[in-house]
Each structure stands twice: as structure tokens, then as C-alpha cells.
Design a protein around this motif. Structure first.
Motif, short mmCIF file in Angstrom:
data_model
loop_
_atom_site.label_atom_id
_atom_site.label_comp_id
_atom_site.label_asym_id
_atom_site.label_seq_id
_atom_site.Cartn_x
_atom_site.Cartn_y
_atom_site.Cartn_z
N GLY A 29 138.57 30.42 47.12
CA GLY A 29 138.28 30.91 48.45
C GLY A 29 139.37 31.90 48.85
O GLY A 29 140.09 32.43 47.99
N CYS B 239 140.93 21.48 53.84
CA CYS B 239 139.95 22.23 53.06
C CYS B 239 138.60 21.54 53.18
O CYS B 239 138.51 20.32 53.02
CB CYS B 239 140.39 22.29 51.60
N ASN B 240 137.57 22.32 53.46
CA ASN B 240 136.21 21.79 53.48
C ASN B 240 135.46 22.26 52.25
O ASN B 240 135.54 23.44 51.88
CB ASN B 240 135.47 22.24 54.74
N HIS B 241 134.76 21.35 51.63
CA HIS B 241 133.95 21.68 50.45
C HIS B 241 132.68 20.84 50.51
O HIS B 241 132.48 19.93 49.69
CB HIS B 241 134.72 21.47 49.14
N ASN C 10 142.70 30.55 57.71
CA ASN C 10 143.37 31.73 57.16
C ASN C 10 144.88 31.57 57.11
O ASN C 10 145.53 32.04 56.18
CB ASN C 10 143.01 32.97 57.99
N LYS D 255 131.79 26.12 46.94
CA LYS D 255 132.68 26.94 47.75
C LYS D 255 133.60 26.08 48.58
O LYS D 255 133.30 24.93 48.87
CB LYS D 255 131.86 27.83 48.70
N THR D 256 134.71 26.66 48.95
CA THR D 256 135.66 25.97 49.82
C THR D 256 135.94 26.82 51.04
O THR D 256 135.86 28.04 50.99
CB THR D 256 136.97 25.69 49.08
N THR D 257 136.29 26.15 52.13
CA THR D 257 136.64 26.82 53.38
C THR D 257 137.99 26.33 53.85
O THR D 257 138.20 25.11 53.97
CB THR D 257 135.58 26.53 54.47
N GLN D 258 138.89 27.28 54.11
CA GLN D 258 140.24 26.95 54.56
C GLN D 258 140.61 27.83 55.74
O GLN D 258 140.10 28.96 55.86
CB GLN D 258 141.25 27.21 53.44
N SER E 268 135.69 16.97 52.08
CA SER E 268 136.90 17.63 52.55
C SER E 268 138.11 17.00 51.87
O SER E 268 138.03 15.90 51.34
CB SER E 268 137.03 17.52 54.07
#
Lengths: 110, 109
Positions: B100, B22-24, B8, B3-6, B70
Motif C-alpha cells: 500500500g 492497518c486494515n486488510h 498516511n 489490499k491494505t489501508t494505512q 486488521s
């Protein structure tokens, strides 16, 4: 023309009807994919195919059926459409370096 | 699944650099990092991708952290045409992409 094409571009159907979305690519890419994108959200993988006659489920496969008898075609069928399947559907193909997406099919189930 | 987190959304001024993070943290050793952009009513388009080393192309640069947990997409000079949703995506061993929610980039003139 080379590329990936989806048809139809827009579709309105009634609840309970069967509908098929078409996807055709001209590169002979082995991999093909179907995603859905709900309003304001990212894409979710429905089904994918690694080669002709090889398909597998993605994140949200329920209510959908795929087939791939030829490398270039990857149709997606909604066997009995529901309102929750109202979405934009994107087909993609891949050559292991990256994806190329079609322009999408906007499906509305009423 | 990886998964990735960005964030919004982000905002930038025209002609200034933009750094999209981006965090992964769950990335595996063989996952490639891809970035795509999506304009309204269109399918996603390829921007750049990499595995371990930083990458440059005519569109952007990709900076990958040493631990690969990241990455940052760098647009060197934002233009109004760069306003889009940017997705950071991991491609797994089976060539599947997991999207994501993406970052909506607004560019102010």
C-alpha cells in the motif's frame, strides 16, 4: 559477500534506448521480484520469478522484460525506455518467510 | 489482489509507544501479514510478520485482530531511528507482496 546486489546504483538514459538493470542474490532463494517506486509512493510489482526459467507478470509489466536463466540472477530490461519509467527500481528475493530487498537502482529517462 | 489501508502519517514522541494500524478487510485465510519499514533512499527492511496469533520480536510486536481484518504494529518505545515509512503488506499464496502507500512515522524528540 552474502546478500542481494543491484547494479547500477544510478542510471541516466535517453528515451527509446534499451537498458538492463541487474540483480544478483547469493542465497539461492527460489523467488525473486522486481518492484518500482515512484516518488512519494509505495512499491508496485513489475515481474516475479518462482524459480529459474519461471517468470510471471505483476501489476505493472508493460514495457519491461525479464529473464532468469540462473537462480541467482534476475535482470530487468526496459526495451525502449520512456520518461514514465523514471523511477527507483528494487529487486528482492524471498525464502517464503519474507523478502530481502536490494538497495535500488535510480533510473532517470530523459 | 489483497489490499491494505494505512493512515498516511502519524507522529509520536520519543520513548513513547506507537501503534500503527492497518486494515486488510479482503484478506484470505492463507495470507500472511508482513510489516516492513523503509528509510529514505533505501530498500524496505523486514520488521515482523504473522498469520493469526500475535507476534513479538526484538524490534516490535504485531497484534492481529481475531477476524484478521486488521492488525497493529506496536513499537514499544519510539526512538528517532524509528522514523520511517512503515508498510503493512499481505503475502499471497504465490509469495507475492502487495504494497500500500504506507504510514510515514515522525518521531519528535
Amino acid at each position: 559477500d552474502a546478500g542481494i546486489t543491484q547494479s547500477p546504483r544510478y542510471k541516466i538514459t535517453e528515451t527509446g534506448r534499451q537498458v538492463t538493470l541487474m540483480c544478483h542474490q547469493t542465497w539461492s532463494h527460489s523467488y525473486m521480484f522486481w518492484y518500482r517506486q515512484d516518488l512519494g509512493h509505495g512499491l508496485r510489482l513489475i515481474y516475479y520469478s518462482a524459480a529459474a526459467d519461471i517468470t510471471d507478470k505483476g501489476e505493472v509489466p508493460d514495457g519491461y522484460v525479464v529473464s532468469r536463466s540462473k537462480t541467482e540472477n534476475f535482470p530487468l530490461t526496459l526495451e525502449s525506455a520512456t520518461r514514465s519509467q523514471t523511477s527507483v527500481y528494487f529487486c528482492a528475493s524471498s525464502d517464503r518467510l519474507g523478502y530481502t530487498f536490494g538497495s535500488g537502482t535510480r533510473l532517470t529517462v530523459v | 489482489d489483497a489490499k491494505t489501508t494505512q493512515p498516511n502519517s502519524m507522529e509520536s514522541n520519543e520513548e513513547e509507544p506507537v501503534h500503527l494500524p492497518c486494515n486488510h478487510s479482503t484478506i484470505s485465510g492463507t495470507d500472511y501479514i508482513h510489516w516492513y519499514l523503509q528509510l529514505p533512499s533505501q530498500g524496505p527492511e523486514y520488521v515482523i510478520h504473522g498469520l493469526t496469533s500475535n507476534v513479538n520480536n526484538r524490534m516490535a510486536s504485531l497484534a492481529i485482530a481475531e477476524d484478521r481484518k486488521s492488525s497493529t504494529l506496536i513499537l514499544h518505545r519510539a526512538t528517532l531511528r524509528d522514523a520511517a515509512v512503515y508498510y503493512c503488506i499481505l503475502r499471497d499464496n504465490f509469495n507475492k507482496f502487495y504494497f500500500g502507500s504506507g504510514t510515514k512515522l515522525n518521531v519528535k524528540p
